[in-house]
Design a protein around this motif. Structure first.
Motif, PDB file in Angstrom:
ATOM      1  N   CYS A  60       0.841  -1.193   0.000  1.00 35.33           N
ATOM      2  CA  CYS A  60       0.000   0.000   0.000  1.00 35.33           C
ATOM      3  C   CYS A  60       0.879   1.248   0.000  1.00 35.33           C
ATOM      4  CB  CYS A  60      -0.876  -0.013   1.252  1.00 35.33           C
ATOM      5  SG  CYS A  60      -1.941   1.432   1.459  1.00 35.33           S
ATOM      6  N   VAL A  61       0.425   2.264  -0.689  1.00 40.13           N
ATOM      7  CA  VAL A  61       1.004   3.594  -0.577  1.00 40.13           C
ATOM      8  C   VAL A  61      -0.073   4.450   0.088  1.00 40.13           C
ATOM      9  CG1 VAL A  61       1.977   5.577  -1.787  1.00 40.13           C
ATOM     10  CG2 VAL A  61       2.401   3.258  -2.651  1.00 40.13           C
ATOM     11  N   ALA A  62       0.210   4.887   1.316  1.00 40.26           N
ATOM     12  CA  ALA A  62      -0.776   5.620   2.115  1.00 40.26           C
ATOM     13  C   ALA A  62      -0.399   7.097   2.156  1.00 40.26           C
ATOM     14  CB  ALA A  62      -0.837   5.046   3.520  1.00 40.26           C
ATOM     15  N   HIS A  63      -1.269   7.912   1.611  1.00 37.85           N
ATOM     16  CA  HIS A  63      -1.067   9.363   1.594  1.00 37.85           C
ATOM     17  C   HIS A  63      -1.827   9.971   2.769  1.00 37.85           C
ATOM     18  CE1 HIS A  63       0.668   9.430  -2.495  1.00 37.85           C
ATOM     19  NE2 HIS A  63      -0.107   8.350  -2.664  1.00 37.85           N
ATOM     20  N   HIS A  64      -1.153  10.833   3.517  1.00 37.92           N
ATOM     21  CA  HIS A  64      -1.741  11.515   4.676  1.00 37.92           C
ATOM     22  C   HIS A  64      -1.543  13.017   4.470  1.00 37.92           C
ATOM     23  CE1 HIS A  64      -0.274   7.548   5.967  1.00 37.92           C
ATOM     24  NE2 HIS A  64      -1.346   7.512   6.732  1.00 37.92           N
ATOM     25  N   LEU A  65      -2.602  13.737   4.102  1.00 37.14           N
ATOM     26  CA  LEU A  65      -2.478  15.169   3.865  1.00 37.14           C
ATOM     27  C   LEU A  65      -2.696  15.937   5.154  1.00 37.14           C
ATOM     28  CD1 LEU A  65      -2.841  14.000   0.998  1.00 37.14           C
ATOM     29  CD2 LEU A  65      -3.742  16.231   0.400  1.00 37.14           C
ATOM     30  N   ALA A  66      -1.731  16.806   5.450  1.00 38.88           N
ATOM     31  CA  ALA A  66      -1.774  17.590   6.683  1.00 38.88           C
ATOM     32  C   ALA A  66      -1.405  19.031   6.368  1.00 38.88           C
ATOM     33  CB  ALA A  66      -0.798  17.015   7.706  1.00 38.88           C
ATOM     34  N   GLU A  67      -1.831  19.923   7.237  1.00 31.36           N
ATOM     35  CA  GLU A  67      -1.441  21.326   7.123  1.00 31.36           C
ATOM     36  C   GLU A  67      -0.006  21.470   7.616  1.00 31.36           C
ATOM     37  OE1 GLU A  67      -3.040  23.931   5.788  1.00 31.36           O
ATOM     38  OE2 GLU A  67      -4.712  22.626   5.257  1.00 31.36           O
ATOM     39  N   ARG A  68       0.808  22.119   6.808  1.00 30.16           N
ATOM     40  CA  ARG A  68       2.216  22.312   7.177  1.00 30.16           C
ATOM     41  C   ARG A  68       2.701  23.604   6.526  1.00 30.16           C
ATOM     42  NH1 ARG A  68       6.999  17.890   6.215  1.00 30.16           N
ATOM     43  NH2 ARG A  68       8.684  19.232   6.891  1.00 30.16           N
ATOM     44  N   ASP A  69       3.250  24.480   7.323  1.00 38.45           N
ATOM     45  CA  ASP A  69       3.769  25.755   6.821  1.00 38.45           C
ATOM     46  C   ASP A  69       2.731  26.516   6.006  1.00 38.45           C
ATOM     47  OD1 ASP A  69       6.251  25.150   7.999  1.00 38.45           O
ATOM     48  OD2 ASP A  69       6.905  24.072   6.207  1.00 38.45           O
TER      49      ASP A  69
ATOM     50  N   GLY B  78       0.102  25.446   4.338  1.00 34.66           N
ATOM     51  CA  GLY B  78      -0.522  24.779   3.202  1.00 34.66           C
ATOM     52  C   GLY B  78      -0.496  23.278   3.381  1.00 34.66           C
ATOM     53  N   PRO B  79      -1.159  22.572   2.463  1.00 33.79           N
ATOM     54  CA  PRO B  79      -1.205  21.122   2.590  1.00 33.79           C
ATOM     55  C   PRO B  79       0.115  20.462   2.181  1.00 33.79           C
ATOM     56  CG  PRO B  79      -2.432  21.800   0.650  1.00 33.79           C
ATOM     57  CD  PRO B  79      -1.981  23.049   1.345  1.00 33.79           C
ATOM     58  N   SER B  80       0.457  19.409   2.882  1.00 26.34           N
ATOM     59  CA  SER B  80       1.645  18.613   2.603  1.00 26.34           C
ATOM     60  C   SER B  80       1.240  17.143   2.671  1.00 26.34           C
ATOM     61  CB  SER B  80       2.725  18.927   3.644  1.00 26.34           C
ATOM     62  OG  SER B  80       3.873  18.147   3.416  1.00 26.34           O
ATOM     63  N   ASP B  81       1.875  16.307   1.867  1.00 25.04           N
ATOM     64  CA  ASP B  81       1.529  14.888   1.797  1.00 25.04           C
ATOM     65  C   ASP B  81       2.615  14.059   2.478  1.00 25.04           C
ATOM     66  OD1 ASP B  81       0.551  12.392   1.142  1.00 25.04           O
ATOM     67  OD2 ASP B  81       0.857  12.601  -1.024  1.00 25.04           O
ATOM     68  N   LEU B  82       2.257  13.431   3.589  1.00 28.14           N
ATOM     69  CA  LEU B  82       3.131  12.491   4.282  1.00 28.14           C
ATOM     70  C   LEU B  82       2.812  11.113   3.704  1.00 28.14           C
ATOM     71  CD1 LEU B  82       5.114  11.883   6.624  1.00 28.14           C
ATOM     72  CD2 LEU B  82       3.089  11.601   8.075  1.00 28.14           C
TER      73      LEU B  82
END
Length: 164
Positions: free
Chosen positions: A107-116, A118-122
């Motif tokens: 699996c490739v799990a994308h976790h979008l979070a607010e960072r600096d 704007g959105p960032s994808d962990l």
């Protein structure tokens, strides 16, 4: 053209492979939709979820047992704006006892979070190491251990529902 492996190689019938594929797909969907009741319902009553502790530990080290503990653990996804679990490979084999199976799911799990601001994808590139059991004609997860192979962070250009 070939379909899922069944019979002598995996030891599972095609219907079992299809049922297991549906089970792991529903786990990903329910995680992304934050359907905690649906997700915990995919486990047996005594089911176990073993999680990594990133970024310190990428191997499965944190054990959660039963629907309440698993539900609390999966609720951590609420801390993200959006998630997207893309299943990119799955192999199922007959288990050690009748009515059981094992699985390895990539699996490739994308976790979008607010960072600096704007959105960032962990992004977690991970594998689910699973054990399953049939209960009342349906496949359920007995144990799911999540092993992260690597983590990366990606910028996000635009997120649905947002302007700019």
């Amino acid at each position: 053209m070939s379909g899922p492996v069944s019979g002598p190689v995996s030891g599972l019938e095609a219907a079992d492979v299809a049922g297991l594929a549906d089970l792991v797909s529903r786990y990903a969907l329910y995680a992304d939709e934050r359907d905690i009741a649906g997700l915990t319902g995919l486990f047996t009553g005594d089911g176990v979820l073993v999680l990594p502790d990133p970024p310190r530990e990428l191997e499965p080290v944190l054990t959660r047992t039963g629907p309440e503990e698993i539900g609390r653990a999966v609720s951590a996804l609420d801390g993200f704006v959006l998630t997207f679990h893309a299943l990119c490979g799955q192999v199922f084999d007959v288990g050690p006892e009748p009515g059981t199976a094992t699985g390895r799911v990539a699996c490739v799990a994308h976790h979008l979070a607010e960072r600096d601001g704007g959105p960032s994808d962990l992004v977690w590139h991970l594998r689910y190491l699973d054990a399953y059991r049939q209960e009342a004609g349906a496949w359920r997860i007995i144990r799911r251990a999540i092993r992260i192979d690597w983590i990366e962070t990606r910028p996000v250009r635009r997120l649905r529902g947002r302007t700019g």
